[in-house]
Design an enzyme around this catalytic site. Structure first.
Site, mmCIF file in Angstrom:
data_model
loop_
_atom_site.group_PDB
_atom_site.id
_atom_site.type_symbol
_atom_site.label_atom_id
_atom_site.label_comp_id
_atom_site.label_asym_id
_atom_site.label_seq_id
_atom_site.Cartn_x
_atom_site.Cartn_y
_atom_site.Cartn_z
ATOM 1 N N HIS A 126 84.255 40.709 9.523
ATOM 2 C CA HIS A 126 83.531 41.489 10.533
ATOM 3 C C HIS A 126 82.741 40.562 11.462
ATOM 4 O O HIS A 126 82.796 40.688 12.686
ATOM 5 C CB HIS A 126 82.603 42.486 9.834
ATOM 6 N N GLU A 127 82.006 39.627 10.880
ATOM 7 C CA GLU A 127 81.164 38.742 11.701
ATOM 8 C C GLU A 127 82.028 37.840 12.592
ATOM 9 O O GLU A 127 81.710 37.626 13.762
ATOM 10 C CB GLU A 127 80.236 37.899 10.807
ATOM 11 N N HIS A 130 83.263 39.558 15.674
ATOM 12 C CA HIS A 130 82.307 39.617 16.795
ATOM 13 C C HIS A 130 82.493 38.391 17.702
ATOM 14 O O HIS A 130 82.363 38.482 18.918
ATOM 15 C CB HIS A 130 80.861 39.622 16.280
ATOM 16 N N GLU A 189 80.715 47.337 17.321
ATOM 17 C CA GLU A 189 80.682 47.409 15.856
ATOM 18 C C GLU A 189 82.005 47.897 15.284
ATOM 19 O O GLU A 189 82.545 47.302 14.357
ATOM 20 C CB GLU A 189 79.546 48.323 15.384
HETATM 21 ZN ZN LIG Z 1 78.465 43.794 13.404
#
Ligand SMILES: [Zn+2]
Length: 269
Positions: A126-127, A130, A189
């Site tokens: 997830h990170e 980004h 997100e």
């Molecule tokens: Zn996030």
């Protein structure tokens, strides 16, 4: 100016500001220089490392490094060509971040929530998503970075600062300027969730574990949600979105397993 000339000018302008698309095909407004953001991120990451206590726990370091390595190996250029750096901070915060240019920070607090390598892969995937989706640049281009963070960043970047150490609050504000501590937009997100699942699956981690992770985070939060949760709300919608991606990501995971990708990153404590 005649109409044809005006149209040409408009098309050129549109081409300049709207030529980017995110990994999920979303049009992005990108006007800032990636190189500049990467330089700022590098300085901030170094400030984090010299300000916050680094973990010396070999088991934890190996566990996180194993998962992070397996995921960055699966990225596409230019992200596969950069040398990713990893720091594990000895801190109870349930948090993790990734910065432009390939910097990953994980707080030991989140290792108490992640039950296994699959759940940690969901966090790191997830990170990293980004970063590869250029979310910080997008925020900077929209002018949604906080001014306090930008001031702190200027201090860290050497704007008149002569001392040997940064205060924790300067460092954290600079981190906020780079979009690490503040909530990203809801679109960013869910995009990081979708892209992150793909990364973890490609690396041989079970994408279904992301649901367990966010549920654990929710429970661990209790009355006062942990930091990462407050910036990454684990809503019912998020869980539903994650489940809706299984149809796409489970075949990727199975293919990775068939290719012999089975990272043996074990939580040994
Ligand atoms: Zn996030």
């Amino acid at each position: 100016m005649n109409l044809a000339k005006l149209l040409t000018t408009l098309i050129v302008l549109l081409g300049m500001v709207a030529c980017s698309t995110s990994p999920t095909g979303r049009p992005q407004l990108i006007t800032k220089s990636d190189a500049e953001l990467e330089a700022q991120a590098a300085a901030t990451f170094n400030a984090y490392r010299s300000t916050l206590p680094l973990s010396t726990d070999r088991d934890k370091i190996d566990f996180v490094a194993c998962v992070a390595q397996a995921i960055v190996t699966e990225l596409n250029p230019p992200y596969s060509d950069i040398e990713w750096e990893l720091a594990i901070f000895e801190d109870k915060q349930v948090n993790a971040f990734a910065m432009p240019g390939g910097k990953i920070g994980v707080y030991t607090g989140i290792l108490e929530i992640t039950e296994n390598e699959h759940q940690l892969a969901a966090v790191i995937g997830h990170e990293i998503a980004h970063v590869t989706a250029r979310h910080v640049n997008e925020r900077a281009s929209r002018g949604t970075l906080t001014s306090i963070g930008i001031e702190a960043l200027a201090v860290i970047m050497g704007g008149g600062y002569t001392g040997g150490a940064y205060t924790a609050s300067q460092v954290l504000s600079a981190g906020a300027a780079l979009g690490m501590e503040l909530p990203m937009g809801r679109g960013q997100e869910s995009e990081a969730d979708v892209v992150g699942l793909e990364y973890m699956a490609k690396a041989g981690f079970d994408p279904r574990a992301a649901v367990d992770l966010w549920q654990n985070m929710s429970q661990a939060g209790g009355k006062k949600p942990p930091e990462h949760l407050s910036t990454h709300p684990a809503s019912e919608t998020r869980i539903e979105n994650l489940i809706s991606q299984w149809q796409k990501t489970l075949p990727i995971y199975n293919e990775a397993l068939a290719d012999g990708k089975n990272p043996q990153c074990k939580k040994t404590w």
